[in-house]
Design a protein around this motif. Sequence first.
Motif, short mmCIF file in Angstrom:
data_model
loop_
_atom_site.label_atom_id
_atom_site.label_comp_id
_atom_site.label_asym_id
_atom_site.label_seq_id
_atom_site.Cartn_x
_atom_site.Cartn_y
_atom_site.Cartn_z
N CYS A 390 0.82 -1.22 0.00
CA CYS A 390 0.00 0.00 0.00
C CYS A 390 0.85 1.26 0.00
CB CYS A 390 -0.94 0.01 1.20
SG CYS A 390 -0.13 0.34 2.78
N ARG A 395 -4.26 1.40 2.02
CA ARG A 395 -5.23 0.86 1.06
C ARG A 395 -4.50 0.07 -0.01
NH1 ARG A 395 -6.55 6.21 1.68
NH2 ARG A 395 -5.51 6.72 -0.28
N ILE A 396 -5.11 -1.03 -0.47
CA ILE A 396 -4.57 -1.78 -1.60
C ILE A 396 -5.66 -1.92 -2.66
CG2 ILE A 396 -2.87 -3.06 -0.24
CD1 ILE A 396 -4.76 -5.47 -0.32
#
Length: 470
Positions: A390, A395-396
């Motif tokens: 990330c 967040r990915i």
Amino acid sequence: MKQLLLHVRPDQTVLACLDDDILSDLFVERAGEEDIVGRVYKGVIKNVVPSLNGMFLDIGIGRNAFLRTRDTLPGAAHTEGSTLLVQVEKDSTETKGPLVTEKISFAGRYAVALYGSSYIGISKKITDEKKRNFLRSQAKAICGGAMGLIVRTAAETAEEEDFKKDLTSLTRIMEVVMKRGAIEKGPALLYRDGDLAVKSLRDYLTGGVERILVDDRNVWQRLITMAEEEKDISKDRILFYDERESLFKSFKVDGQIEALFDRTVPLPTGGSLVIDYTEALTVIDVNSGSFRGKGIPHDQLAFLINKDAAREIARQIRLRGIGGIIMIDFIDMEKKEEKEKLLRILRQEVRDDHVKTVVCGMTSLGLVEMTRKRTTKRLWQYYYNTCPLCKGTGRILSARAAADRILEDLENRRRKGPFQRDLEIRCSTDVKKVLESAPFWDVLQKTVLRDIRITGEPHFSRETYTILSL
């Protein structure tokens, strides 16, 4: 009860300060990652950059240091190739080299010596005017105008002989560094401060601290020797810890350190803090949470939670090593006097911080602005690496979005001409599941018009994929 816990390993030393078993301060020192703040170097000016109001110096650490024009001393040559004596004010970051200053200072137990200055200052916490005048006269007599001096609070209760001894020691350090600076060719390291064990005795074992526990016998014996030389430090306050349970576990410090990496911090009233870091500043949001306070008017309730939050914020920024600009979104309050009272509480709480901290005030939007001098890394940087997936955002890419990217790639390839051979798509296992589900599988077949094999690779990230012709 205030006490210090010094946990020593061959690769690391950690100093924890406890106030009634609550962690109030924390310092980490690691072998190979020593803090260079306070070190004095003879640097070579590599280039002067007027647009940045400063210059870059080679101090021999592999990355150029930056010296701001406002941190220079008058009379020194500031041209490319000339040498300067500088002290590291702020450590390197991932993107920047260290920040240095020509305004060099050396900290002793009772005073701080200032290079290139004749200023004599007395700590504001020493309020006895007679004592202030005495300390000032002693400082002038010993320094003789050769250096400036700021007398620390600890000097108020020091014996006259011990105070003079400390000032004489600072004078010798200053003389040795200046002589080395005249002899050494730059870039060169001229001075480094004592290690964390030494600092624990000099800076943190103050009158309010009852004892220090050390879990390494060699370090304990070294501190005992130092205490015998410093008459105002009782060696009876320095204890060797040799129990079966580890020092930090015995005092429940491990769990308190782990909690410092949480984004959310619970408050005693039932509210909470949410702490977020950005490149430019740190943002702290105060939430009321589950606390409703039946029968308490909203403005009183807001002030009650904000008061608890202010105290915890001062503690958290110390423990987490937060520096730079800090913005705090307290719960809204209508009354001006309550806002002013909250600012006074916050200023009172940060007053004893060992790092310069300034509460600037409240903006028109009700946000509290404050700054804390950034000298070292944030605490999490000692224990965690930035996530390679990330990249620190938290967040990915979703499996659906990753599948969309593969479809877009295939569509762009098809526009250049029809596929002549069957294809194999290698991707992460969760992206494979999406591609094999409706309607993705139908879109794949209509786009490629050839046989398609999808192979799930457990070690692939969602962003990673390959398209092979069979």
